[in-house]
Each structure stands twice: as C-alpha cells, then as structure tokens.
Enzyme design. Structure first.
Site, PDB file in Angstrom:
ATOM      1  N   ASP A  14       0.835  -1.199   0.000  1.00  0.00           N
ATOM      2  CA  ASP A  14       0.000   0.000   0.000  1.00  0.00           C
ATOM      3  C   ASP A  14       0.872   1.252   0.000  1.00  0.00           C
ATOM      4  O   ASP A  14       2.010   1.211  -0.504  1.00  0.00           O
ATOM      5  CB  ASP A  14      -0.941  -0.020   1.208  1.00  0.00           C
ATOM      6  CG  ASP A  14      -2.302   0.560   0.898  1.00  0.00           C
ATOM      7  OD1 ASP A  14      -2.366   1.787   0.664  1.00  0.00           O
ATOM      8  OD2 ASP A  14      -3.284  -0.188   0.875  1.00  0.00           O
ATOM      9  N   HIS A  52      -3.980   6.213   2.994  1.00  0.00           N
ATOM     10  CA  HIS A  52      -4.646   4.965   2.615  1.00  0.00           C
ATOM     11  C   HIS A  52      -4.090   3.744   3.337  1.00  0.00           C
ATOM     12  O   HIS A  52      -4.831   2.925   3.891  1.00  0.00           O
ATOM     13  CB  HIS A  52      -4.528   4.798   1.100  1.00  0.00           C
ATOM     14  CG  HIS A  52      -5.376   3.720   0.524  1.00  0.00           C
ATOM     15  ND1 HIS A  52      -4.931   2.425   0.360  1.00  0.00           N
ATOM     16  CD2 HIS A  52      -6.641   3.744   0.047  1.00  0.00           C
ATOM     17  CE1 HIS A  52      -5.879   1.704  -0.191  1.00  0.00           C
ATOM     18  NE2 HIS A  52      -6.929   2.478  -0.392  1.00  0.00           N
ATOM     19  N   SER A 106     -11.282  -0.943  -1.097  1.00  0.00           N
ATOM     20  CA  SER A 106     -10.053  -0.923  -0.298  1.00  0.00           C
ATOM     21  C   SER A 106     -10.337  -1.144   1.173  1.00  0.00           C
ATOM     22  O   SER A 106      -9.501  -1.673   1.907  1.00  0.00           O
ATOM     23  CB  SER A 106      -9.334   0.433  -0.451  1.00  0.00           C
ATOM     24  OG  SER A 106      -8.510   0.447  -1.573  1.00  0.00           O
TER      25      SER A 106
END
Length: 754
Positions: free
Chosen positions: A140, A181, A475
């Site tokens: 990520d 994220h 996600s």
C-alpha cells in the site's frame, strides 16, 4: 464504421475510471526515441540467467531493472521503443506486458462481520482468536507506525518507492498531499486501541509500493509481492488495482504464485461498479480472494425531488469538500460542464454539473465563486465514480451515476426558467446491500466469477496518520477479509490458502437487493463474510464458485462439467447430497452425484455436470447455486454459465495524453482485440461531427498504444467529445469520453480503491 454510424453517439455501459496514469511505452507503434518499461514473463522450464543473457545480447540498449523469482517469474526491463517486438522472439520468453500504474482503493463493521463474536473462541493451544502470531503483509502507501493504535502491531517492511526500510506514511513529497490509505487499511486489519481491527494482535508488515497520489507501477507491486513471499507472511492484503480485466496480467499471476507459496492473498475487486465486467487486476487473480464492498448498518443520505418523491438517488461525497448535511430543500439548476459561463444564475442553489472537460476541483471552485450552495457532479459514462480534492474546499460536493444525473437534468429542463425543481436530501436505512461502486465480474477470457466474497466497505472508520477518518471503497472491504483470514489461520494453522478461502466463501451470507432478489454471483461472489460461521465450518467445498465457461450454439459438445472437492473436517462420518437451488432452466439438465460418504478428516472429489439442449435455450447466461447438504450447515456454491460469446467490454480503458515532442499518445485496452478500431471526435456542446482522430484494423488483444504526430491531426486544438469504437466478431462497442487536444497534462479524476 460509416459516417452515419459515427454520428450516432452511444454511451457504453461501463463505469470508466481510467486509472492507468503512466502506461509504459511498449505497445504497438512506439517510436525509437522513447524508452519502454516492460514486464517479461519467462517460461517455467527456461533458465532466467540464459534468458537474461540472450535479451542483453539480442536487444541493444536493453536494461534489466529487476529480476523476479518468487511471486512472478521474469524481469522488469527498460528497452528502446523500436525494439519491443524483438523480445517475444527470444527463446524462453512466454509473453511481455507494459508496466502500468496502480492506485489505491470500522467501528460498526468489525462486529457486524462476526469478528467480535469469535473473540471468546479458543484456538488449539487455548489462546483467544485475536490474530496473535499471524504475520499480515500489506502492499500500500505506507503506515504511520507511531500511531498509538498500530505501534505495537508493526514489525517491519520495506519502501519500494524510496528504496529504503522505512515505509512510513504521512510525509508530503514534491508538493503532493500526504497519503492516508495504507494506515487506514492497516487499522481495519489490526488496530488495537481506540479503534479495534478484525485481528487486533496480528503482526503487521508494510510494503510501500504506492507513492505520492497513491500511485505505483507494476514493477513496484511485483517487487513487494516478492518481498512478502521472502518474509513468509501468512496473509497479504492489496487494496489497489488497475482497470485491466484479464486473468493473465502480471500482478494477477503474482498473487497466484503467492497463494501457491502458502500465503492467503487478499485483494480489492475495484470501485468501477455497478457495471458487469468492471473488476480489474489484481482482483482477477484466480487463487487470491477478490473482495467486493457491501453496506454495513447505516442511515444513508439519498437525493430525491420534491416533485418526484419516488426517486432515490445514491450519492458519494467528494473527499476534501464540506459534508453533505442538508436538512433543507435546495433549488436545482443545470451547471453544464462547470465552466464560469455555465454558472450565471446559481447563487443559493444546488448545481448539477457533468463530469469531464475541466478538472473536477475547478468545477467546484467555479461554483463556489458563483455563489452556489452545493455541487452535484454526474458521471459522463455509465455508472458512478468516486472523487477527491487535494485541497480542502468549503462547499458540499457529491458525485452520482450518469443515469441518475440525466434524470435530474431532465427534471431541470422540463421546467421553465422561472421555476427550478426542488432537491431534497433524505435518510434511508440500508444494511447488507451491495455498494453501488463495487466492481462486478466476471473475468474476461477465463469467465471466472469475481468478486469471491464481499465485506463492509462504506463509511468505514479507521486509523490515519495522527488521527482517524471514515472512508469508502473496496479498499476498506478487502482488509476485513485479510483480518478474517488471520483469525482463521490462527484457529487452523494447518489450513492451506485454498482452505481458508473456501471456509470464508462457504459460510458467507447471500445478499439481496431492495426488492428481495439475490444479487447474481458476479456481483456478490459467495456473499457477505460471516466470520463467526467460518471459524466453525466443518465442511469445505472447493472451489467456492463454479464457472462452466461459454457454450456456443451449434457446438456438438453439450455437456459442461466441473470437479469439486468435499472435505469433512468434523469428527464423524458424513454423507453429503447435492441439488440445484431452483427448478431447472428450460433446455438445461443437471447430472449431480446421488450422495457421497466421507469419513472424518478425509476428502473426496465429485463431478458436477450440466447438459444443454440447443433447441430449447433462449437466454444468454444462467446462474444460481448448487447446494451441498450433510454438514453442520448446508453449503451453497454459486455457478455461472454463458450461452454464446458474452457481452464483455470490447474497450476496457482509454486515455489520451500529450507525448514528448509536439504530439499526443493514446492507450486503449481491448480484452479480445478488435478487427476495427476508431476514435471519432464531436463538438462537446452541439454533438456536431468534427472528424476522425485515428483508426486501425486488426488490433491484437490487450494494451494498444500509439503516438500521433501533431501534423497528422486534422482538427484544431480544443476540447472534444470522443467516441471510441471497437468491433470484434459480431460485437460492436463505443466508449464516450472527453479529450483535450492541447499541450498540457489532462486532468485525471482520482480513482483510489478508497
């Protein structure tokens, strides 16, 4: 395509977030002065050293950047653009693909999937199920390992963007807004503080392969998978993706290899729904668990019109804008493309704006400066989309699907200038429905059912650098499954990845739409995860879904069969029976085993067969479930069969950008290739036909890339509505988008998996 056909604007049913932002050169017609970045797959029985030696000998100027041996067998290379064709002639090379760009994709959701309910369960050594001792890798944007909820979980990792051992998240780079994220994903999996993840005592390993803006390349993703295999993680989460719907893309194959190495690989299916065929790589991996997004218990805001209360329109907030919390009605007006001249009478009103033409943030700024109270941006291709702004905008802004936007526009146009329709925000209870943005399958060419399973992915609260934030996306769904897999590995350390996958799928809850009808398997896979049931599973069926492929009318062979494994994990002999879930379709006959008896701890293989009567078939596909009874609970295995060539998108992605020099470069991904390919240009306002930008014949399947010299372009600079046309066999398709023929980088709508 003739002149009359060119003038017929047909919008393809495709949620087209074009997330390929830096396709490497290496497609067809690349010019010599350009360097191409390619991923080279080497045959299993070929020597990597010999293939490398032959490449460097035969291709002048070729540079090997990375060698992959574990997750993917081959190389990342840089090569002069005019030499790309020579690679496939070298013995031992299976195929080459361009390196593409990838982008990123709690509080109530963790107990909702049963994670809290299993805390009291004990694994074989007597420890509670918290993920303790299980290594979870995450590929990520990095992690804030100093966050109080994550500090104790973080055990290491690597940064493939900055090439060091510090995958920290939260620092800005080159003026880009810091990412959040990866830390959010990590919190859903294993936060242990103010927020508790699914597996709060799991060990976390972060592999930062996505840099500023949440973007990364194929090379970085493959290198991260390689490192995860080397570190022997138990579970690997990838909440990222591209729009490439194909089973043999390098990242998909790498996750297959990771699963073969004993890793439970989990990836998000994508945010390009609700169109069929919208799943993207690596969510197309056969052996990984591809995860779609469902809605946990929520009161969801919807749009309606005072004059049309039957309307109920899904909305998605634009991240970075003011919250949409209207308790009052708003007059609704049409704001065109959001240009200044389109926003002359918008003060105190909600403005409906079409996506495209100018950057999304400029639309919002123009509306704010013109005095608008709210902005609604509707998609310019079928389906919805997610968006964000890098700079905070103090104006509420949302996105809606193209179809819903056109309904609102019709309502505006139906009223005269003295009267605007009244927009109203309502709250509706929603639980256990599919999120509209969740990508749908199946996979092109292999026809595999994807996603495999779904998990909550709407309004998920989790950790971010120095705080907490609620985000939406597949996600957010994928790490729920990664955490669930960690708990299953703790409970059953001897289970292989395919057994963990089967336990999750076999015990999933079938979701239904607002009308009470079950979603098709290519929408929800096996259903929404139920971890409390998965931990107690005593019968496993592999695979968890059955794809019978494609049967073409006129074929002499009418029987399609699939073999499944039935595993008895109970402590007693069980007899299993099989049946389909409904009355047989006309022209379809099932051949199912009468029964099979399996002693405890053993496995048997059985055959499921379906026969087609050519004279009675009048539908394009059939789906349902095969039920296996005899265990603690019945197991439902979804199936899918296509009749004749499926209607998958002939154009999977398209983008045009300025290239080096004075020209332009476009890329199009066509899963099945095209006998005819054309890009026609129209006036964006009047739809008047302006000319042909380019056309080709007999384009091979996969990525097609071409550079256009400025002197070969017969239309003046400016904004155009482009209709991209492809024909393959008896199937024709168009994709409509805006292109800007000016010497500047085009706006790319942010398309994270979050």
């Amino acid at each position: 395509m003739g002149a009359e056909a060119r003038r017929k604007i047909t919008t393809v049913c495709l949620a087209a977030w074009i997330v390929i932002t830096c396709w490497a050169a290496g497609g067809q017609n690349a010019e010599a002065e350009e360097e191409a970045a390619l991923i080279v797959a080497v045959e299993e029985n070929a020597s990597l050293a010999e293939v490398r030696q032959n490449m460097e000998k035969e291709i002048p100027g070729l540079t090997v950047k990375t060698t992959y041996e574990k997750g993917f067998r081959g190389f990342a290379v840089e090569i002069p653009g005019n030499q790309t064709g020579g690679l496939n002639k070298i013995e031992g090379i299976e195929r080459t693909d361009p390196a593409v760009a990838y982008e990123t994709e709690i509080n109530d959701s963790v107990p909702f999937i049963g994670a809290e309910a299993v805390r009291g369960a004990l694994e074989e050594r007597g420890a509670r199920l918290t993920g303790k001792g299980i290594k979870v890798g995450i590929i990520d944007t990095g992690i804030d390992y100093n966050h109080p909820d994550l500090h104790n979980n973080y055990k290491g990792g690597y940064d493939f963007v900055d090439q060091d051992r510090d995958p920290v998240e939260g620092k800005s780079s080159n003026g880009e807004e810091p990412t959040v994220h990866g830390t959010h994903v990590a919190g859903i999996i294993a936060a242990n503080g103010s927020v508790r993840g699914v597996a709060p005592e799991a060990d976390l390993y972060m592999y930062r392969a996505l840099g500023p803006g949440g973007q990364g390349s194929t090379e970085q993703i493959l290198a991260a998978v390689e490192k995860a295999i080397e570190d022997e993680v138990d579970v690997l989460n990838l909440s990222l993706g591209s729009p490439i719907n194909g089973p043999d893309w390098p990242t998909s194959k790498a996750l297959d290899k990771a699963a073969e190495a004993g890793i439970v690989a989990v990836t998000s299916s994508g945010n390009s729904g609700p169109s069929m065929w919208s799943v993207g790589s690596p969510g197309t991996s056969n052996k990984a668990i591809s995860v779609g997004a469902s809605i946990p218990p929520l009161r969801m805001p919807k749009l309606t019109l005072f004059e049309q209360p039957e309307l109920s329109i899904d909305l998605q907030p634009v991240q970075g804008t003011a919250p949409w919390e209207f308790k009052r009605d708003l007059p609704l007006v049409d704001g065109g493309l959001g240009l200044k001249e389109d926003l002359q009478n918008v003060r105190g009103k909600a403005v409906l704006i079409e996506r495209g033409g100018i950057p999304l943030v400029r639309k919002i700024v123009n509306a704010r400066k013109s005095g608008a109270d709210a902005v609604i941006i509707y998609n310019n291709v079928a389906g919805g989309f997610l968006a964000k702004t890098n700079e905070v905008q103090p104006l509420p802004a949302i996105t809606i699907a193209k179809e819903e936007g056109e309904k609102l526009k019709e309502a505006v146009q139906a009223n005269n200038e003295d009267y605007a329709p009244v927009l109203r925000t309502i709250l509706e209870e929603e639980t256990d429905h599919m999120a509209f943005f969740s990508s749908r399958g199946p996979v092109t060419q292999s026809w595999a059912i994807k996603p495999d399973i779904v998990a909550p992915g709407v309004d998920i609260d989790s950790t971010v650098p120095q705080g907490y934030l609620s985000l939406n996306g597949t996600s957010m769904a994928a790490p729920h499954i990664a955490g669930a897999a960690a708990l299953l590995k703790q409970a059953h350390p001897e289970w292989e990845p395919e057994q963990v996958k089967a336990a999750l799928m076999n015990t999933a809850v079938t979701l239904t739409d607002e009308e009470g009808s079950a979603y098709p398997p290519f929408v929800q896979g096996a259903g929404r995860v139920d971890l409390a049931r998965a931990v107690k599973a005593d019968t496993l069926i592999q695979p968890g879904t059955l794809s019978f492929g494609v049967w073409s009318l006129g074929k002499t062979e009418t029987a399609h069969e699939q073999k499944i494994l039935v595993e008895n994990h109970s402590n007693q002999t069980r007899t299993y029976s099989f049946q389909v879930d409904r009355e047989p379709f006309l022209g379809v006959r099932w051949q199912l085993p009468a029964s099979v008896t399996i002693p405890p701890g053993e496995t048997k293989e059985v055959t499921i067969q379906v026969d087609i009567d050519a004279g009675a078939v009048d539908y394009d596909h059939l789906h349902g479930t095969v039920q296996v009874r005899g265990g603690r609970e019945p197991v439902e295995v979804p199936y899918l069969l296509f009749i004749n060539e499926p209607g998958y998108p002939r154009i999977g992605a398209f983008e045009l950008q300025p290239s080096s020099g004075s020209g332009f470069q476009y890329e199009a991904y066509m899963p099945g290739g095209a006998e005819e390919f054309q890009i026609a240009l129209y006036d964006p306002d009047t739809f008047a036909y302006e000319g042909i930008l380019d056309q080709e014949e007999n384009v091979e399947s996969g990525l097609f890339k071409k550079k256009l010299k400025k002197e070969d372009i017969d239309v003046p600079e400016g904004l155009y509505r482009a209709v991209v046309y492809a024909k393959s066999g008896n199937k024709e398709e168009t994709l409509e988008t805006f292109v800007q023929l000016e010497r500047k980088t085009l706006n790319r709508s942010p398309t994270p998996r979050s």
